[in-house]
Design a protein around this motif. Structure first.
Motif, PDB file in Angstrom:
ATOM      1  N   ARG A  84      46.801  38.610  67.169  1.00 42.63           N
ATOM      2  CA  ARG A  84      45.800  38.998  68.159  1.00 42.63           C
ATOM      3  C   ARG A  84      44.992  40.156  67.584  1.00 42.63           C
ATOM      4  N   ILE A  85      43.670  39.996  67.551  1.00 40.27           N
ATOM      5  CA  ILE A  85      42.778  40.997  66.987  1.00 40.27           C
ATOM      6  C   ILE A  85      42.300  41.929  68.100  1.00 40.27           C
ATOM      7  N   GLY A  86      42.386  43.223  67.857  1.00 34.20           N
ATOM      8  CA  GLY A  86      41.939  44.209  68.838  1.00 34.20           C
ATOM      9  C   GLY A  86      40.442  44.468  68.726  1.00 34.20           C
ATOM     10  N   TYR A  90      38.398  49.403  65.759  1.00 35.49           N
ATOM     11  CA  TYR A  90      39.690  49.883  65.271  1.00 35.49           C
ATOM     12  C   TYR A  90      40.293  49.009  64.170  1.00 35.49           C
ATOM     13  N   ARG A  91      39.733  47.801  63.962  1.00 41.83           N
ATOM     14  CA  ARG A  91      40.185  46.896  62.895  1.00 41.83           C
ATOM     15  C   ARG A  91      41.713  46.740  62.905  1.00 41.83           C
ATOM     16  N   ARG A  92      42.220  46.431  64.080  1.00 41.52           N
ATOM     17  CA  ARG A  92      43.659  46.374  64.296  1.00 41.52           C
ATOM     18  C   ARG A  92      44.056  44.984  64.778  1.00 41.52           C
ATOM     19  N   LEU A 124      40.234  39.009  56.995  1.00 47.25           N
ATOM     20  CA  LEU A 124      39.681  39.553  58.233  1.00 47.25           C
ATOM     21  C   LEU A 124      39.321  41.027  58.109  1.00 47.25           C
ATOM     22  N   HIS A 125      39.733  41.646  56.999  1.00 45.54           N
ATOM     23  CA  HIS A 125      39.428  43.052  56.689  1.00 45.54           C
ATOM     24  C   HIS A 125      39.922  44.011  57.771  1.00 45.54           C
ATOM     25  N   LEU A 126      41.110  43.707  58.294  1.00 47.24           N
ATOM     26  CA  LEU A 126      41.708  44.622  59.254  1.00 47.24           C
ATOM     27  C   LEU A 126      42.266  45.837  58.519  1.00 47.24           C
ATOM     28  N   HIS A 127      42.483  46.897  59.261  1.00 51.92           N
ATOM     29  CA  HIS A 127      43.000  48.151  58.718  1.00 51.92           C
ATOM     30  C   HIS A 127      44.485  48.326  59.030  1.00 51.92           C
ATOM     31  N   ARG A 128      44.929  47.756  60.159  1.00 50.65           N
ATOM     32  CA  ARG A 128      46.293  47.998  60.634  1.00 50.65           C
ATOM     33  C   ARG A 128      46.817  46.748  61.341  1.00 50.65           C
ATOM     34  N   ILE A 173      51.894  48.157  59.611  1.00 49.26           N
ATOM     35  CA  ILE A 173      51.576  48.234  58.190  1.00 49.26           C
ATOM     36  C   ILE A 173      50.070  48.455  58.096  1.00 49.26           C
ATOM     37  N   LEU A 174      49.672  49.314  57.170  1.00 46.67           N
ATOM     38  CA  LEU A 174      48.247  49.615  56.968  1.00 46.67           C
ATOM     39  C   LEU A 174      47.759  48.889  55.728  1.00 46.67           C
TER      40      LEU A 174
END
Length: 183
Positions: A84-86, A90-92, A124-128, A173-174
């Protein structure tokens, strides 16, 4: 239909023809033990859930991925994996997984978790990436830690399980953390 592959599995966005397998998975009391969804009362209850997950896949961009995990060997259904993408800023993302009990302890959850973490960071280039699990869910704790996730905290009495209120471990995890890519 988005497909991710590991050595032993293929993950594809769920479809209506996965309904019977998903219903069977969600009907196992041991799968439900540490879960807040509850065992579906009818196939129609499961169908409504599956339909809502499929509807999320039709959104642009997709903010809820629900994957069917299947064996590369015999194409058998192994379980479900969710991401689930936030909020974009926030890229979370948050992950969850459920496997049929006969596949527990075989490394399938860890293998698919590592793949989804890679997908979330690299594509997806998420951060966290976050995950939570009941403090007594030893199998999930081992899976999260083997995949490189770090326990960050404990939420007190946040999970309404059939057995009563359970504490929840918070993992994350980051994108800058070391990743396990060996499985």
């Amino acid at each position: 239909n988005k497909i991710l592959s590991t050595n032993r599995t293929s993950l594809s966005l769920i479809q209506t023809d996965d309904l019977d397998h998903i219903h069977q998975l969600l009907s196992y009391p041991e799968v439900d033990k540490f879960n807040t969804l509850g065992i579906p009362k009818t196939i129609e209850h499961t169908e409504a859930m599956v339909r809502s997950w499929i509807n999320h896949h039709e959104a642009t961009p997709i903010i809820n991925y629900t994957f069917s995990i299947k064996s590369n060997n015999d194409k058998q259904f192994i379980g479900l994996f969710g991401l689930r993408i936030g909020t974009k800023k926030y890229r979370r993302g948050e992950v969850w997984f459920k496997l049929l009990p006969k596949y527990w302890g075989e490394g399938y959850a860890t293998e698919t978790l590592i793949k989804v973490i890679d997908f979330a960071f690299d594509e997806l280039h998420l951060h966290r990436i976050q995950a939570g699990c009941a403090v007594d869910n030893i199998g999930s704790i081992k899976t999260l830690e083997k995949a490189g996730m770090i326990q960050e905290g404990r939420g007190r009495k946040v999970l309404p399980l059939d057995s009563g209120w359970s504490d929840n471990f918070e993992y994350a995890i980051l994108d800058s953390d070391p990743r396990n890519r060996n499985l």
